[in-house]
Design a protein around this motif. Structure first.
Motif, PDB file in Angstrom:
ATOM      1  N   LEU A 242      58.465 -72.203  96.395  1.00  0.00           N
ATOM      2  CA  LEU A 242      59.606 -72.855  96.510  1.00  0.00           C
ATOM      3  C   LEU A 242      60.436 -71.654  97.921  1.00  0.00           C
ATOM      4  O   LEU A 242      60.078 -70.572  98.176  1.00  0.00           O
ATOM      5  CB  LEU A 242      60.693 -72.001  95.203  1.00  0.00           C
ATOM      6  CG  LEU A 242      62.334 -72.440  95.710  1.00  0.00           C
ATOM      7  CD1 LEU A 242      62.647 -73.811  95.913  1.00  0.00           C
ATOM      8  CD2 LEU A 242      62.837 -72.319  94.870  1.00  0.00           C
ATOM      9  N   ASN A 243      60.213 -72.549  98.538  1.00  0.00           N
ATOM     10  CA  ASN A 243      60.751 -72.045 100.627  1.00  0.00           C
ATOM     11  C   ASN A 243      62.072 -73.028 100.772  1.00  0.00           C
ATOM     12  O   ASN A 243      61.565 -73.788 100.930  1.00  0.00           O
ATOM     13  CB  ASN A 243      59.919 -71.537 100.905  1.00  0.00           C
ATOM     14  CG  ASN A 243      59.807 -71.226 102.496  1.00  0.00           C
ATOM     15  OD1 ASN A 243      61.100 -70.578 101.862  1.00  0.00           O
ATOM     16  ND2 ASN A 243      59.034 -70.558 103.333  1.00  0.00           N
ATOM     17  N   ASP A 244      63.392 -72.087 101.030  1.00  0.00           N
ATOM     18  CA  ASP A 244      64.071 -73.006 101.704  1.00  0.00           C
ATOM     19  C   ASP A 244      64.073 -72.932 103.371  1.00  0.00           C
ATOM     20  O   ASP A 244      63.809 -71.871 103.471  1.00  0.00           O
ATOM     21  CB  ASP A 244      66.091 -72.482 101.545  1.00  0.00           C
ATOM     22  CG  ASP A 244      65.849 -72.632 100.251  1.00  0.00           C
ATOM     23  OD1 ASP A 244      65.364 -73.651  99.221  1.00  0.00           O
ATOM     24  OD2 ASP A 244      67.038 -71.754  99.174  1.00  0.00           O
TER      25      ASP A 244
ATOM     26  N   SER B  57      64.933 -75.060 107.200  1.00  0.00           N
ATOM     27  CA  SER B  57      66.351 -76.056 108.168  1.00  0.00           C
ATOM     28  C   SER B  57      65.120 -76.799 108.670  1.00  0.00           C
ATOM     29  O   SER B  57      64.618 -76.209 109.907  1.00  0.00           O
ATOM     30  CB  SER B  57      67.156 -75.731 109.070  1.00  0.00           C
ATOM     31  OG  SER B  57      68.072 -75.936 109.574  1.00  0.00           O
TER      32      SER B  57
END
Length: 116
Positions: free
Chosen positions: A105-107, A109
């Motif tokens: 899991l990695n956010d 943009s």
């Protein structure tokens, strides 16, 4: 004597070049007229130009200007492809994900950098 007139359009504007748009033209002769075309839209635009023989008191060289009884007007339409100005830029970002198990899991943009 030939007078050249571009047709008006909402898809582009034509700015006159310093050369005159009326000129002496002998039989089977040719003349180049120039305009600067500015188009606010991209894609294909049709440019129409009308050339007509007109009476004149000015002499063309040593000859008097005559208007032919037939073939006094010529209309040419040309399609032009309007392309955007500038240089194409590509922005690439890479990540190395090393999951400690079944999931990672990695956010992130996608628009984090501003292109100038």
């Amino acid at each position: 004597m030939v007078k050249v007139t571009p047709a008006s359009s909402t898809n582009f504007t034509l700015t006159e070049h310093p050369d005159p748009y009326s000129s002496c033209l002998c039989a089977n002769g040719r003349k180049t007229f120039k305009w600067v075309l500015s188009a606010p839209v991209l894609g294909t635009v049709n440019v129409t130009v009308n050339a007509s023989a007109e009476p004149s008191r000015t002499r063309c060289g040593t000859e008097a200007v005559t208007v032919p009884s037939r073939g006094r007007v010529d209309v040419v339409t040309q399609s032009l492809l309007v392309l955007p100005e500038g240089v194409e830029r590509t922005n690439t970002q890479s990540w190395l994900l090393c999951p400690k198990g079944l999931f990672a899991l990695n956010d992130l943009s996608l628009f984090s950098q501003t292109l100038a």
